[in-house]
Scaffold this active site. Structure first.
Site, PDB file in Angstrom:
ATOM      1  N   CYS A 175      -9.297 -10.679  22.246  1.00 19.16           N
ATOM      2  CA  CYS A 175      -8.664  -9.907  21.172  1.00 19.16           C
ATOM      3  C   CYS A 175      -7.522  -9.060  21.732  1.00 19.16           C
ATOM      4  O   CYS A 175      -7.003  -8.203  21.031  1.00 19.16           O
ATOM      5  CB  CYS A 175      -9.696  -9.046  20.452  1.00 19.16           C
ATOM      6  SG  CYS A 175     -10.615  -7.975  21.546  1.00 19.16           S
ATOM      7  N   CYS A 195       0.821  -1.205   0.000  1.00 15.63           N
ATOM      8  CA  CYS A 195       0.000   0.000   0.000  1.00 15.63           C
ATOM      9  C   CYS A 195       0.856   1.256   0.000  1.00 15.63           C
ATOM     10  O   CYS A 195       1.749   1.405   0.836  1.00 15.63           O
ATOM     11  CB  CYS A 195      -0.893  -0.017   1.248  1.00 15.63           C
ATOM     12  SG  CYS A 195      -1.939   1.435   1.363  1.00 15.63           S
ATOM     13  N   TYR A 228     -20.944 -12.112  26.404  1.00 10.45           N
ATOM     14  CA  TYR A 228     -20.455 -11.143  25.403  1.00 10.45           C
ATOM     15  C   TYR A 228     -20.774 -11.712  24.009  1.00 10.45           C
ATOM     16  O   TYR A 228     -19.893 -11.838  23.164  1.00 10.45           O
ATOM     17  CB  TYR A 228     -18.945 -10.919  25.518  1.00 10.45           C
ATOM     18  CG  TYR A 228     -18.443 -10.562  26.886  1.00 10.45           C
ATOM     19  CD1 TYR A 228     -18.319  -9.225  27.267  1.00 10.45           C
ATOM     20  CD2 TYR A 228     -18.083 -11.548  27.794  1.00 10.45           C
ATOM     21  CE1 TYR A 228     -17.840  -8.893  28.521  1.00 10.45           C
ATOM     22  CE2 TYR A 228     -17.612 -11.227  29.048  1.00 10.45           C
ATOM     23  CZ  TYR A 228     -17.489  -9.895  29.411  1.00 10.45           C
ATOM     24  OH  TYR A 228     -17.003  -9.581  30.647  1.00 10.45           O
ATOM     25  N   GLN A 234     -17.746 -10.336  13.276  1.00  8.39           N
ATOM     26  CA  GLN A 234     -16.299 -10.504  13.096  1.00  8.39           C
ATOM     27  C   GLN A 234     -15.899 -10.069  11.685  1.00  8.39           C
ATOM     28  O   GLN A 234     -16.608 -10.390  10.733  1.00  8.39           O
ATOM     29  CB  GLN A 234     -15.909 -11.963  13.321  1.00  8.39           C
ATOM     30  CG  GLN A 234     -16.142 -12.456  14.750  1.00  8.39           C
ATOM     31  CD  GLN A 234     -15.077 -11.968  15.733  1.00  8.39           C
ATOM     32  OE1 GLN A 234     -14.116 -11.294  15.363  1.00  8.39           O
ATOM     33  NE2 GLN A 234     -15.257 -12.292  16.991  1.00  8.39           N
ATOM     34  N   ASP A 267     -16.150 -13.844  25.557  1.00  8.21           N
ATOM     35  CA  ASP A 267     -15.506 -13.184  24.405  1.00  8.21           C
ATOM     36  C   ASP A 267     -15.583 -11.669  24.618  1.00  8.21           C
ATOM     37  O   ASP A 267     -16.280 -10.971  23.890  1.00  8.21           O
ATOM     38  CB  ASP A 267     -16.240 -13.618  23.117  1.00  8.21           C
ATOM     39  CG  ASP A 267     -15.595 -13.057  21.859  1.00  8.21           C
ATOM     40  OD1 ASP A 267     -14.519 -12.432  21.946  1.00  8.21           O
ATOM     41  OD2 ASP A 267     -16.168 -13.250  20.770  1.00  8.21           O
ATOM     42  N   CYS A 308      -0.963   5.896   6.987  1.00  5.95           N
ATOM     43  CA  CYS A 308      -2.286   5.439   7.424  1.00  5.95           C
ATOM     44  C   CYS A 308      -2.156   4.688   8.746  1.00  5.95           C
ATOM     45  O   CYS A 308      -1.205   3.936   8.947  1.00  5.95           O
ATOM     46  CB  CYS A 308      -2.844   4.512   6.346  1.00  5.95           C
ATOM     47  SG  CYS A 308      -4.333   3.639   6.833  1.00  5.95           S
ATOM     48  N   CYS A 341      -2.685  -0.362   8.850  1.00  4.83           N
ATOM     49  CA  CYS A 341      -1.705  -1.459   8.865  1.00  4.83           C
ATOM     50  C   CYS A 341      -0.417  -1.004   9.528  1.00  4.83           C
ATOM     51  O   CYS A 341       0.127   0.037   9.188  1.00  4.83           O
ATOM     52  CB  CYS A 341      -1.382  -1.890   7.437  1.00  4.83           C
ATOM     53  SG  CYS A 341      -2.762  -2.629   6.584  1.00  4.83           S
TER      54      CYS A 341
END
Ligand code: SAH
Length: 450
Positions: A402, A71, A310, A281, A375, A77, A80
């Site tokens: 996460c 990219c 959750y 997701q 979760d 940005c 990423c």
């Protein structure tokens, strides 16, 4: 070391947010734009007592793990952070993230297996929310914010998104230019188009385009819908009205312009209705693998009562319901609970109920369960919930996380409370970024063994 000084440094490690780490005279230097194995010339940007921050200006000796980012906006940005690191090295980096968090934060010496990655680590996301703005000539642009700011970095094509997004964005920008539709201005609260939300259901090919606007109507909307609906897969075009100042992207009101205000996606044999606001997701390929892992850890016989805490729109609970006696899901967002119950109906699942509530407050009132799945969002679980889980002592507790840091903190509490880590598996749900998902199986140590 001083601000604006140039230093030569060898990068020997990487930080949790993907910066290179090097050492100079006992001081730890966090270097943006450098990867493990590089030697770089870097400009110092900020100096603290025991550490300093710098930005790589020249790669003197490139790491064998360094790759050229796809990219052109990489480095500017905020999306990423790891596109300059080869994909196998990204997976090693993420495995270390989990192992280090467990050790340093949780004091746990668990063996972390290799991260399960993707065959194609680009164009995997099913959702993007592009903020709008203007370029130096005053023309409307879309993009993403630069790291830690609200400065828009214009983007014509995001390499994590489906190819089709580029054409959708181009049509919307042409329309905005033609009819002088102003992008939203955060500073004044004026303007009209705030964000462009695009969702794609990969299993069905359906795409949703939703313009988040500052007022209740969009001028010349029929011109836009006529142009967009010619694109392949466009199933839903809608408006979301958000006239409140602040960082919350979506408002409550949704107005369909074309088709329904939802699209349908499938995970395994189940189908789900997804509206602009639904939590879902973002990486369908990896979600299936993650949910299959939850299923493997649960090893159900058909007799179990499962709590899905959750639960979002009920995806995990519904994925397990076919092999369980009963599923009860808990979720704090009322609309998600409504979606979860509807999803149960559409899939003819009659042994699953979803209730609105805060996990830590309702857990005491729920029936005893054999398997409890948790979760939580990035901040992890409330300590009260963990204490109740310890006293309830389900046969199996499956923690989907996460955030390795809060996972480690919570696993420490659970293992101190008599649980043992019986399985651990990280998944790369977010290639090219520093994020990942980890699934842990906990079992209660029996009294004899304790
Ligand atoms: N299990 C789902 C969603 C996980 S995201 C899936 O796989 O898709 C985490 C969810 O927890 C979000 O839907 C969020 O709204 C919800 N949530 C956050 N805090 C909560 C709490 N204290 N109690 C219950 N739900 C909560």
């Amino acid at each position: 070391m001083n601000k604006n000084e140039f230093v030569k440094v060898e990068i020997t490690d990487m930080s949790t947010v993907g910066e290179g780490i090097g050492h100079i005279d006992g001081c730890t230097l966090f270097v943006q734009g450098a990867v493990i194995g590089d030697t770089v010339r870097a400009c110092v940007t900020y100096v603290k007592k025991n550490c300093a921050y710098a930005s790589a200006r020249e790669i003197l000796i490139p790491s064998k793990d360094r790759v050229t980012p796809l990219c052109p906006a990489f480095g500017r940005c905020g999306g990423c952070t790891l596109q300059n690191l080869s994909y196998p090295s990204q997976l090693i980096f993420k495995r270390n993230l989990v192992a280090n968090a467990l050790k340093r934060i949780g004091g746990l010496d668990a063996e972390v297996p290799p991260v399960i990655g993707m065959d194609e680590p680009f164009r995997y996301r099913n959702k993007a929310q592009f903020p709008t703005g203007v370029d130096s000539s005053g023309s409307p642009v879309v993009g993403f914010y630069a790291i830690g700011t609200h400065d828009l970095v214009p983007i014509a094509d995001c390499y994590l998104q489906p190819e089709g997004d580029r054409r959708i964005l181009k049509i919307i920008l042409e329309y905005m230019k033609k009819y002088q539709i102003p992008p939203y201005d955060e500073k004044t609260g004026g303007g009209l188009v705030r964000h462009i939300l695009i969702r794609k259901a990969y299993a069905t090919g359906e795409t949703m385009v939703c313009l988040v606007i500052n007022k209740v109507a969009l001028p010349h909307a029929e011109y836009l819908t006529d142009a967009l609906k010619e694109l392949p897969g466009i199933k839903s075009i809608c408006l979301n009205v958000n006239s409140k100042r602040g960082n919350v992207i979506l408002g409550n009101e949704v107005r369909p312009l074309f088709g329904d205000a939802y699209i349908t996606d499938c995970i395994g044999n189940l189908s789900f209705r997804i509206s602009p606001q639904s939590f879902y997701q973002v990486n369908p390929v990896q979600t299936k693998k993650l949910y299959d892992q939850v299923k493997t850890f649960a090893a159900l016989t058909g007799k179990e009562t499962i709590l899905d805490l959750y639960c979002g729109i009920g995806t995990i609970g519904l994925y397990l319901a076919g092999q369980a006696k009963r599923v009860i899901g808990v979720e704090v967002v009322a609309e998600a609970v409504r979606d979860a119950n509807q999803n149960a109906k559409r899939n003819h699942i009659d042994n699953a109920d979803f209730i609105a509530g805060t996990s830590e407050l309702v857990i005491d009132e729920l029936p005893p369960a054999d398997v409890i799945v948790i979760d939580p969002p990035r901040k992890g679980c409330a300590e009260k919930l963990l204490q109740v889980l310890i006293s309830k002592a389900p046969k199996k507790l499956i923690y989907v996380s996460c955030n390795p840091a809060t996972l480690a903190r919570d696993l420490k509490i659970l293992t101190d409370g008599g649980f043992q880590i019986a399985g651990l598996q990280p998944f790369d749900m977010f290639p090219e970024t520093q994020h990942l998902e980890t699934c842990a199986l906990l079992v209660k140590v029996s009294v004899n063994e304790a």
